[in-house]
Design a protein around this motif. Sequence first.
Motif, short mmCIF file in Angstrom:
data_model
loop_
_atom_site.label_atom_id
_atom_site.label_comp_id
_atom_site.label_asym_id
_atom_site.label_seq_id
_atom_site.Cartn_x
_atom_site.Cartn_y
_atom_site.Cartn_z
N ASN A 283 0.73 -1.30 0.05
CA ASN A 283 -0.16 0.02 -0.04
C ASN A 283 0.83 1.55 0.00
O ASN A 283 0.21 2.42 -0.05
N GLY A 284 2.17 1.06 -0.16
CA GLY A 284 3.00 2.40 -0.18
C GLY A 284 3.96 2.78 1.00
O GLY A 284 4.66 3.55 1.03
N THR A 285 3.82 1.89 2.23
CA THR A 285 4.47 2.28 3.37
C THR A 285 5.84 1.64 3.32
O THR A 285 5.95 0.29 3.13
N LEU B 242 5.10 -0.88 9.56
CA LEU B 242 4.84 -2.15 9.00
C LEU B 242 4.51 -3.10 10.32
O LEU B 242 5.47 -3.59 10.79
N LYS B 243 3.20 -3.48 10.40
CA LYS B 243 2.84 -4.48 11.58
C LYS B 243 1.90 -5.35 11.27
O LYS B 243 1.18 -5.22 10.17
N THR C 147 0.75 -9.98 15.18
CA THR C 147 1.65 -10.25 16.15
C THR C 147 2.79 -9.29 16.50
O THR C 147 3.81 -9.54 17.23
N GLY C 148 2.60 -8.38 15.97
CA GLY C 148 3.41 -7.03 16.31
C GLY C 148 4.28 -6.66 15.14
O GLY C 148 3.76 -6.82 14.09
N PRO C 149 5.12 -5.67 15.43
CA PRO C 149 5.88 -4.99 14.08
C PRO C 149 6.71 -6.03 13.39
O PRO C 149 7.15 -7.20 13.88
N LEU C 150 6.98 -5.71 12.05
CA LEU C 150 7.77 -6.39 11.11
C LEU C 150 9.32 -6.45 11.69
O LEU C 150 9.82 -5.57 11.74
#
Length: 457
Positions: A76-78, A84-85, A88-91
């Motif tokens: 989506n462009g982020t 980015l998450k 289960t939490g952040p990437l």
Amino acid sequence: MAPPTIRSAPKSTRRDTFKRFVNVSKKFLLDPHHLGPVCLLLFLAEAVCNALIIENVRYTEIDWVAYMQEVEGFLNGTLDYQQLKGDTGPLVYPAGFVYIFSALYFVTNRGKNIHLAQYIFLVLYLLQTVLMHRIYRKTAKVPPYALIIATLTSLRIHSIFVLRLFNDPVAVLLFYISLNLFVSNKWRWGSLFYSLAVSVKMNILLYAPCLLVAYLTNLSYRESFFNLFICGFVQLVLALPFLYANPLGYLKGSFDLGRVFDHTWTVNYRFLPREIFENKYFHMGLLLLHVALLVVFMPALRRFLSSFAKLTVVSNAFNSQCEEEKRRIRKRADGTGLKASQKRSRSKDSQESFYEEKLKLQNRMSKIAQLLILPFFVTNLIGVACARSIHYQFYAWYYHSLLYLVFCTKLSKPSKFLLLGLIEYCYKTYPSTNFSSVLLHVCHGVLIFGLFQSMKA
């Protein structure tokens, strides 16, 4: 006139036939140099078995949805890794993960077609099986019967691939591609795939100490530097969009060496209280133990890898001599004025002689390949044994190397299979217990000590 009586074959002939059958069976069950037919049968069995698992065993959702949510943000462009998450939490994985699972996102209808994703992971499993079988055949260390037993008795590894859809198998598959390239002396391509593996999950860095020594012992300083450049350049190119958006966010998110794991999912430290498990000094102690074990093993690792480099040169020269000798024999046969049938006979004799030489070379090459494969597997085992926490999917990091490692020790055959069975038990015990987590450390310790004893000899 009485009908002719049909005489049965003499007992001696039937006995000879039975002996030949037994000898052939022994060869294909006991001789590591004849793994080919067993590998083919096991590959077909794995394909059928995993398909039956997919169709008959319920899929368990753990991380797949979170993976899809993380890459959806990227699509989506982020580009800011801190944004980015998933559930289960952040990437927390490098850029290669984002690109590979973005492709899976599209192929599986935004991650909704789980059934298709399972079959994709089945293909990945079969590819990894082929790569590992090639290593088994090149090293000629594991007898066919052992490979059969190990393949048919492991349940956890199948569920990790086709019932859980973790990213660990993807990273390990790329590493095994690189290892097969290294053992074939295709170092630049191997470095490319090694870096791609690191870009999916950073556990592949556990092999890095051995890879550096392999570069320095098998390549010139200039070529070693170039291969290191390949590894770094791949990481830079893949990460460039994220580094441009937020370099610190990317580095902290994808290569966070200080990340604290959740005690809930630990397989190896269930017996420790949470406060000790999460203590930074405990983590520092494990890191020091990791470094100490690498230092202890380093002379043996260097000796093995140096020997691989030297013997590879000798083996290549011997192979060239065989090819040259074959051409000379064929040329002499063509120039002697013999009849066509005589030429064919002489050519056949020369080919048989050539293939005998190739078989001898193959036997020598099995010893040579062991000198490269064992250091890599040992280095990874040390890293796993000293990991601050092992989760169930981490079994994929070293499962396929365990069979090879136990057969590199001087343990008795029953002890080897007992060790493999106990490790399998530890990963099948859910949730882990104090006993299973302590037992896993004991098994790792016994295996590492056994390998040290055999490698220092």
